[in-house]
Design a protein around this motif. Sequence first.
Motif, PDB file in Angstrom:
ATOM      1  N   TYR A   1       0.825  -1.200   0.000  1.00 27.14           N
ATOM      2  CA  TYR A   1       0.000   0.000   0.000  1.00 27.14           C
ATOM      3  C   TYR A   1       0.865   1.258   0.000  1.00 27.14           C
TER       4      TYR A   1
ATOM      5  N   LEU B   1      -0.314  10.965  -4.339  1.00 24.86           N
ATOM      6  CA  LEU B   1      -1.157   9.772  -4.313  1.00 24.86           C
ATOM      7  C   LEU B   1      -2.135   9.762  -5.480  1.00 24.86           C
ATOM      8  N   LYS B   2      -2.685  10.932  -5.775  1.00 23.69           N
ATOM      9  CA  LYS B   2      -3.671  11.025  -6.856  1.00 23.69           C
ATOM     10  C   LYS B   2      -3.081  10.547  -8.186  1.00 23.69           C
TER      11      LYS B   2
ATOM     12  N   GLU C   1      -2.834   6.861  -8.154  1.00 21.58           N
ATOM     13  CA  GLU C   1      -4.166   6.279  -8.299  1.00 21.58           C
ATOM     14  C   GLU C   1      -4.589   6.293  -9.768  1.00 21.58           C
TER      15      GLU C   1
ATOM     16  N   THR D   1      -6.482   0.715  -5.154  1.00 19.42           N
ATOM     17  CA  THR D   1      -7.759   1.357  -4.810  1.00 19.42           C
ATOM     18  C   THR D   1      -7.552   2.368  -3.703  1.00 19.42           C
ATOM     19  N   ARG D   2      -8.153   3.550  -3.903  1.00 20.21           N
ATOM     20  CA  ARG D   2      -8.068   4.596  -2.878  1.00 20.21           C
ATOM     21  C   ARG D   2      -9.125   4.312  -1.828  1.00 20.21           C
TER      22      ARG D   2
ATOM     23  N   HIS E   1      -9.013   5.731   1.229  1.00 22.22           N
ATOM     24  CA  HIS E   1      -9.012   6.814   2.194  1.00 22.22           C
ATOM     25  C   HIS E   1      -8.241   7.962   1.568  1.00 22.22           C
ATOM     26  N   ARG E   2      -8.454   9.166   2.088  1.00 23.08           N
ATOM     27  CA  ARG E   2      -7.766  10.326   1.517  1.00 23.08           C
ATOM     28  C   ARG E   2      -6.248  10.103   1.464  1.00 23.08           C
ATOM     29  N   SER E   3      -5.738   9.383   2.466  1.00 25.47           N
ATOM     30  CA  SER E   3      -4.278   9.241   2.498  1.00 25.47           C
ATOM     31  C   SER E   3      -3.792   7.813   2.294  1.00 25.47           C
ATOM     32  N   THR E   4      -4.675   6.922   1.854  1.00 29.90           N
ATOM     33  CA  THR E   4      -4.222   5.543   1.671  1.00 29.90           C
ATOM     34  C   THR E   4      -4.656   4.974   0.321  1.00 29.90           C
ATOM     35  N   LEU E   5      -3.692   4.350  -0.342  1.00 28.81           N
ATOM     36  CA  LEU E   5      -3.955   3.684  -1.621  1.00 28.81           C
ATOM     37  C   LEU E   5      -3.473   2.250  -1.450  1.00 28.81           C
TER      38      LEU E   5
ATOM     39  N   GLN F   1     -15.732   6.117   0.432  1.00 33.33           N
ATOM     40  CA  GLN F   1     -15.145   5.040  -0.364  1.00 33.33           C
ATOM     41  C   GLN F   1     -15.713   3.673  -0.006  1.00 33.33           C
TER      42      GLN F   1
END
Lengths: 359, 250
Positions: free
Chosen positions: B157, B180-181, B184, B192-193, B195-199, B233
């Motif tokens: 991740y 991150l964007k 993604e 898969t995103r 959370h705002r800060s986790t991919l 999400q």
Amino acid sequence: MSEAAKNLEQRTFLPDFCNIRIVFSVVVIAELLAIVLSLASPASAGSSWDYLSLASLFIQWIALISTATLCTLRPLLARLSNSNAAIAAYALLLLITLAFSEAAYWISVTIGTGSLTIAMDHLEFLGRNIAICAITSFIALRYFFLQYQLKRRIEAENQYRLQALQARIHPHFLFNSLNTIASLIRRQPRQAEEAVEDLADLFRHTLNSTSARVPLTEEFEITRRYLQIEQLRLDQRLKVEWQIDMLPDDATLPSLTLQPLFENAIYHGIEQLVDGGTIRCLGSFDGKTIRLSITNPVSGGDETRIRPGLNMALDNISQRLQAHFDEAGQLTVSRPQGYYQVELSFPYIPYRNLEPRQP
Amino acid sequence: MKILIVDDEPLARSRLQDLLDDIGGHETVGQASNGREALTLVQKLKPDLVLLDIRMPELNGLEVAMHLSRFEQAPAVIFTTAYGDYALKAFEANAIDYLLKPIRRTRLEQALSKIHRPQPSQLQAVTQATEELQGRQHICAHHRGGLKLIPIGEIIYFQADSKYVSVFHQGGEVLIDEPLKELEDEFPDRFTRIHRSTLVANAFIESLIKDTDGQCQLKLREIDKPFEISRRQLPMVRKLIASMGEHNNT
């Protein structure tokens, strides 16, 4: 041509009854049949024209409805094998003839005057029509089938020749070899010279007909020349192990069967590995059949990244083996863990020197 | 100009060297025989130009170029190839220069004269062309003064904090400064995103679990702590897990 369209073409020998030209041919054949029947029927003055017109009407109806049905059912028929499609089409024609004959009989019974009378009893009328339809349909279907076979054979030959041509000179190999030679000219001119000679030999060989037969030693010789050139290019990354002492030197096989396999082993295997690897060529002979296997390591990467040309090249070799040795010439591929292996097997046929050899 | 020669074939490298010697006026700072070596040497030696062979094992020239374009002070790139019409059209479309082997001296001279120093537009064009042709198979991170190349398949991740993104993979953890964007968007099918800060990597998703408050959390393989899923999400994550479950059953 799209894959679907190609499959459609291949699966059915039945012509495209939706095509106006085919419909026209059907009409002509139907009319000819009517004429034949009226010529064959016992002539009674004045009535043969009536007979012809009735017969034409009847037969044309059947023919056109049959054509329309076969046209509509084309997608369904295409999914069947050739024999099933033939049976289906045949049954269809008989059914339609039966239906129309039945209808015609009832019309004659209900309206029946003069020339509309049918001068035989019900079953005999049906029976005769079915029989005529059965024989005519059989002849027609057989004709279509033979035409289809001929077309396919011509197509296959053309396709085969094209493939053979494409299989011969791989641009990747050509340009890389030229680059290697260009590099050697200043630093190792003698090796450059030798490489040019090897390349010339290789191309002379590949430009010959691929239906030529060569003795096994010659095939190995050409393969070695090829590998020598590649060795210059890949240096330590390419290693080859041979275990082929048991094989008879004079065994016949189609030209350019082995070298492309090594080329694949290098292009898809050795070149994809940072440190390269070893290609192993093992041969065995039991007095009747020769078996050769070529094994190379593969990188752990995506199997799907393999160039589509690989399968085409293998197909080509497989087909040529089968063409030369009938069903006894086989090519099989296996993928033991971390490796790619191609196995050839073919019967031992001693090479008899029929053509003057190249110096 | 400082030049780095990259080609997996020793004779191809020496030919380029001979040509450069003939042309004169340039300094070859090094030679690399594969992609990894190329990236490491670029970071160390900071050449102005890289002559990059496309067809190389493991990391091909296109991927090397993709990673190079993210470097600070990225060098200019000229590709070399024996034959490869699939790539050439993309290059022509993006005005990338390429050289066909065996390379003519005059052709090389021409190409070199077009590059006085690295220009952002060249790099942009290179990135565009290479991304059109194939995607990245690795993430390149600057790590302890060197470079670390992490195969995409080994990434579990990505976690973003204020300035950087941490990459957690099967071999450890590194930092990169790609947003991150962008990650993604680059790998929509593999990550898969949540959370705002986790991919997270789809391949490492294990299951959905409920914590003591009844909140849905995501459990990943090889990671003990569960992950928070943002409310927005959650439906999408549920759908993904459902479709993955179906895929596993078939």
